[in-house]
Write an enzyme that holds these catalytic residues in place. Sequence first.
Site, PDB file in Angstrom:
ATOM      1  N   GLY A   1       0.802  -1.223   0.000  1.00 26.43           N
ATOM      2  CA  GLY A   1       0.000   0.000   0.000  1.00 26.43           C
ATOM      3  C   GLY A   1       0.829   1.263   0.000  1.00 26.43           C
TER       4      GLY A   1
ATOM      5  CD  GLU B   1      16.139   1.892  -8.385  1.00 28.71           C
ATOM      6  OE1 GLU B   1      15.391   1.619  -7.429  1.00 28.71           O
ATOM      7  OE2 GLU B   1      17.317   1.529  -8.449  1.00 28.71           O
TER       8      GLU B   1
END
Lengths: 268, 378
Positions: B127, B361
């Site tokens: 989440g 990233e």
Amino acid sequence: MENSALNIVVLVKYVPDAQFDRHLIGDAHTIDRSESILSELDEYALEAALALTDARGGAKAGNVVTALTLGPASAAVAVKKSLQIGATQGLHVNDDALAGSDAWATSLALAAAIKTLGPVDLVITGMASTDGETSIIPAQLAARLGLPQVTFASALEVDGGTVTARRDGDDYSEEIQASLPALVSVTDQANDPRYPNFKGIIAAKKKKMTTMSLADLGLSASDVGLAGSLTTVSAAAERPARTAGTIITDSGDAGIQLVDFLAAQKLI
Amino acid sequence: MENLTPDQEAVVEMVRDFAAVELAPHTAAWDEEKHFPVDVLARAGELGMGGIYVAEDFGGSALSRTDAALIFEELAAVDPSIAAYISIHNMVAWMIDAFGNDEQRARLLPGITAMTELCSYCLSEPGVGSDAAAITTRAVADGEDYLINGTKQFISGAGASAWYLVMVRTADLGSRGITAVVVPHDAPGLSFGANEKKMGWRAQPTRQVFFDNVRIPQANRLGAEGDGFGIAMKGLNGGRVNIGACSLGGGRAALEKSIAYLKERQAFGGPLIEKQHLLFEIAHMDTELELARTMLRRAARALDDGAPDTVKLCAMAKWVATDAGFHVADQALQLHGGYGYLSEYGLEKLVRDLRVHQILEGSNEIMQLIVGRLAVER
């Protein structure tokens, strides 16, 4: 002297990259050396030397692997690459008078260079250069140095003062032993050459690299070059371009035409 | 490109040789079979790729970030999936090198730099992705240990890695309550989800990582409690340059394939490269990649120099380079026509592999958030 440190000389040559088409240039039709590398066949010789010295504790234990080349200034690249891969020190014989040397003259200068390195246990070479491909240097060098020679080794071991090499023929294998010091040439089946690692690349700059002239070797210009050579290249020409092959269009008798063609070439 | 130093040229040559021999013949099969070549990674480790910009005392190569970017470009020109995994491994190796104490460095780094022990970076959760400060995986002190509970999501290398650098919550203080800990693969209570089915990056596993009362010594914590978010973000600065370099390499491969194809492919009475609009397309692709290379070089140099605008430059470079790499690969597929859509030509794999670089990233939207906020803060 069981497994004591070894002093090994490896012959390395700077040759046009065999992966690409090679070309002749200039009026004398000499080979274009602009895209050159450390000869792939010499990487097997270097790997054989490094495997032997690694097993004996490497440079820290006093083992020495000297990468030796003979050639113009650009040939230093072959030595530098060898130092990156793991050779301990480099020796580059460079003298303008060496130009045009055949294998006989080249082996004279190489022998003189090896003699400057003190007592050597092993001289290891590749099976041929990928440019001249005379394959005769190892034998000439062994004769000049008075060393036993074992050529075309596909495996080698050193135990005490003895080198044992395996030579693989088409339908046989033989094991040859020679006492050290000795000269061994290795084939491309001898090992799996390593890559230089990053540390090796960085460390190579700090390794000893010596350049010697003919005078340093006690030789004169007339000993080498064309004057000191037993053979000369009288002509060199590029292989003619391939001509287009014969295309047979099948109009019912293609099989017969094909057989006739093969028979005419004495292939069947 | 700016001139490389002789050392950089030698490094690039070695990596190119390694990739051509050890990766290129296998990339299609690894992709199809979802094979993670840990043996080949160990060979890369022997060459120094397990700790490219890690200090030398425990096996690192101590190269610069600029060198690292060149290395990842070369690897990715052959296989972005493998290159990107090596980049993640290096990000973790550097974090342990930079933020670990002497005992941790001596214990962890030798196997990591040799790449006989692989690393995974565990930040995202089911989440929690872009909102990294909101992570809920919790570590509770228990004597000299931590007890960890929670789930990490999208973890590269999970199941194969020896070490998991995990961002955990140790206090309810937002980003200041996050701590970085190193969890060994055999810690009781640690388990892994199924290998995710993915669009690309198939030569490396991606799994969930489950922590069910995982007990680790507090001696496995990097830095102090609460330092984790800063450590995670510092790691990502370099990770962004590296992943950008992977996009550049993949894009370069796509461009080179396209140029060769357009020269060879005959249509409308001549080679396609003679069509000016296709030549312009090549010009666009080449320029996009050169822009990316320039941005990556600048960001890498900022990392090397510890420049004050490092965060901004890394975010910009990641955004520009990963967009460029994907766009070039996608355009290369288009230029190849139907052949581009066939796996055999290698273009569709590049498209699939490079797509995710725009997401991970820090997604490129987060890059824009970083750049925008820094611009208006001044």
